[in-house]
Design a protein around this motif. Structure first.
Motif, PDB file in Angstrom:
ATOM      1  N   MET A   1      -3.227  10.347 -36.528  1.00  0.00           N
ATOM      2  CA  MET A   1      -1.935   9.687 -36.680  1.00  0.00           C
ATOM      3  C   MET A   1      -1.359   9.866 -38.081  1.00  0.00           C
ATOM      4  O   MET A   1      -0.232   9.420 -38.351  1.00  0.00           O
TER       5      MET A   1
ATOM      6  N   VAL B   1       1.855   1.018 -36.238  1.00  0.00           N
ATOM      7  CA  VAL B   1       0.756   0.848 -37.189  1.00  0.00           C
ATOM      8  C   VAL B   1       1.089  -0.195 -38.241  1.00  0.00           C
ATOM      9  O   VAL B   1       0.251  -1.020 -38.618  1.00  0.00           O
TER      10      VAL B   1
ATOM     11  N   SER C   1      -6.416   1.286 -36.540  1.00  0.00           N
ATOM     12  CA  SER C   1      -5.420   2.304 -36.847  1.00  0.00           C
ATOM     13  C   SER C   1      -4.959   2.178 -38.300  1.00  0.00           C
ATOM     14  O   SER C   1      -5.100   1.095 -38.902  1.00  0.00           O
ATOM     15  N   PRO C   2      -4.441   3.287 -38.875  1.00  0.00           N
ATOM     16  CA  PRO C   2      -4.171   4.579 -38.243  1.00  0.00           C
ATOM     17  C   PRO C   2      -5.413   5.459 -38.172  1.00  0.00           C
ATOM     18  O   PRO C   2      -6.195   5.511 -39.109  1.00  0.00           O
ATOM     19  N   PHE C   3      -5.564   6.126 -37.053  1.00  0.00           N
ATOM     20  CA  PHE C   3      -6.645   7.077 -36.880  1.00  0.00           C
ATOM     21  C   PHE C   3      -6.260   8.408 -37.537  1.00  0.00           C
ATOM     22  O   PHE C   3      -5.081   8.653 -37.809  1.00  0.00           O
TER      23      PHE C   3
ATOM     24  N   TYR D   1       3.009   3.836 -31.431  1.00  0.00           N
ATOM     25  CA  TYR D   1       2.024   4.478 -30.575  1.00  0.00           C
ATOM     26  C   TYR D   1       2.153   3.933 -29.156  1.00  0.00           C
ATOM     27  O   TYR D   1       2.496   2.785 -28.954  1.00  0.00           O
TER      28      TYR D   1
ATOM     29  N   SER E   1       5.724   5.225 -36.919  1.00  0.00           N
ATOM     30  CA  SER E   1       4.298   4.926 -36.741  1.00  0.00           C
ATOM     31  C   SER E   1       4.002   4.286 -35.384  1.00  0.00           C
ATOM     32  O   SER E   1       2.922   3.735 -35.187  1.00  0.00           O
TER      33      SER E   1
ATOM     34  N   GLY F   1      -9.065   1.672 -41.985  1.00  0.00           N
ATOM     35  CA  GLY F   1      -9.364   1.627 -40.559  1.00  0.00           C
ATOM     36  C   GLY F   1     -10.757   2.141 -40.244  1.00  0.00           C
ATOM     37  O   GLY F   1     -11.477   1.559 -39.415  1.00  0.00           O
TER      38      GLY F   1
ATOM     39  N   TYR G   1      -6.522   0.188 -31.439  1.00  0.00           N
ATOM     40  CA  TYR G   1      -5.436   0.583 -32.336  1.00  0.00           C
ATOM     41  C   TYR G   1      -5.042  -0.567 -33.257  1.00  0.00           C
ATOM     42  O   TYR G   1      -4.670  -0.344 -34.422  1.00  0.00           O
TER      43      TYR G   1
END
Length: 403
Positions: free
Chosen positions: A288, A347, A283-285, A257, A255, A301, A279
């Motif tokens: 992702m 994340v 996050s998580p978007f 980034y 996870s 999120g 983020y």
């Protein structure tokens, strides 16, 4: 009047019990090792607690500056008891995870109203990310409890006949510092800033004081230049020795980034800060998501993004009535999100650590939502009429009087 005063108490109890019921359902997920946060650090805390209880770590050798010893000592109480010690310890951390709901409710009720308090505490009570983190043996639950307790003791008026709340506030401050010593200066800065704003408002309101310098423009330029230089030098030291090494360590795993970005200089930190903060908080978007286990955190999120917008509205509203509270909480929130936004690299750690400050966003968002979706009361012909989109609620009976 007694019944009216009991209503906020009953609602706060109900919200706290709601949080506990949701955590009861989440405990088995941690006990059977299905919870991501029940691994790694949680296992280390549990093993340390067992070793303390078994005498492998004598009480005379416990180092309170070592968070494993410090939190493990508290958990070890349940490993001295007969029966399923793991169940006892998980119930204990679940209860701790419920208590911030109580304190945030008190804060929101004091600052605005009960409707805002319900909106503010609902995410803490039921969001799955809170349930997973606060039913594992990691330290985020007690940290959130102590932070919200400190703010509640400072913001909410207390009965001095029960004792001076300053001593309890100092005790909570010491305990939370032992859990997260790296946040000490942010906590202290927020408290001093709030006190300074309150004193400034008091002096400006009650005294006619005007301070003028003979060369005020020159003094402003010199002070601004000096303070900027100090901030830049201290900021570079923090980046080099605190933030960059931790990000290099944490930007790992599935996870992770922006793995290749290490903010070890001011230029990199400046352009990466907005991205890191986004983020860290949201996050998580959607891009992702790698498996179904990411879906619930992704939904949280997205909700956090909407609540952030509502929080801006709520903060503007509270700024008019309680500027010292809004300014100090906003400063602490901004500094901590900047610090952790630059430092976090995956994340899982972001979800875990943002709970220490995201409750401030929920608090302001509760006010913003209550302002938009609240009710008002007007008296016409001795009848109460509810009006949509108002900023206040009924807190005591209203008697209509004719002039």
């Amino acid at each position: 009047m007694l019944i009216e005063n009991m209503r906020p108490f009953r609602t706060s109890i109900q919200m706290t019990l709601l949080a506990f019921v949701f955590r009861l359902f989440a405990i088995p997920v941690s006990l059977f090792g299905l919870n991501t946060y029940s691994k790694h650090d949680a296992v280390g805390f549990g093993i340390t607690a067992q070793r303390i209880a078994n005498g492998q770590i004598p009480l005379t050798h416990i180092d309170l500056t070592n968070v494993y010893h410090y939190w493990g000592l508290m958990l070890s109480l349940f490993y001295w008891l007969p029966g399923p010690s793991d169940v006892y310890s998980h119930l204990f951390v679940s209860v701790i995870g419920c208590l911030p709901v109580w304190f945030v409710y008190k804060i929101a009720t004091e600052l605005y109203n009960r409707r805002a308090a319900v909106y503010a505490t609902l995410p803490i009570a039921v969001f799955p990310t809170f349930l997973l983190v606060q039913t594992s043996l990691i330290r985020e639950g007690p940290v959130l409890l102590l932070i919200t307790a400190i703010v509640s003791l400072i913001v909410v008026p207390t009965d001095n006949s029960r004792g001076d709340p300053r001593y309890l506030t100092m005790l909570c401050f010491v305990l939370v510092t032992l859990f997260r010593p790296e946040n000490l200066f942010v906590y202290a800065f927020a408290i001093v800033l709030g006190w300074g704003v309150e004193r400034y408002i008091y002096i400006k309101t009650n005294y006619d004081v005007t301070i003028r310098f003979k060369h005020d423009r020159l003094a402003t330029v010199l002070f601004g230049s000096l303070s900027t230089a100090i901030v830049l030098m201290v900021g570079q030291k923090i980046l080099s020795f605190a933030i960059a090494p931790r990000r290099a360590k944490r930007a790992r795993g599935g996870s992770a980034y922006f793995v290749g970005i290490i903010p070890d200089d001011l230029f990199t930190a400046a352009w990466f800060a907005p991205i890191g903060i986004a983020y860290f908080l949201f996050s998580p978007f959607p891009w992702m998501v790698k498996s179904w286990t990411y879906l619930a955190p992704m939904a949280v999120g997205i909700l956090n993004l909407g609540l952030f917008i509502a929080a801006i509205v709520g903060a503007k509203t509270l700024l008019k009535s309680r500027p010292e509270v809004v300014i100090s909480l906003t400063a602490a929130f901004a500094l901590l999100t900047l610090f952790y936004g630059l430092m976090e690299g995956n994340v899982g750690a972001a979800i875990r650590h943002r709970q220490m400050m995201v409750w401030v966003m929920y608090l302001f968002a509760g006010v913003g939502l209550a302002e938009r979706f609240g009710v008002d009361v007007s008296v016409q012909d001795k009848r109460i009429r509810l009006v949509r989109g108002a900023k206040h609620e009924i807190t005591k009976p209203i008697d209509a009087q004719s002039n």
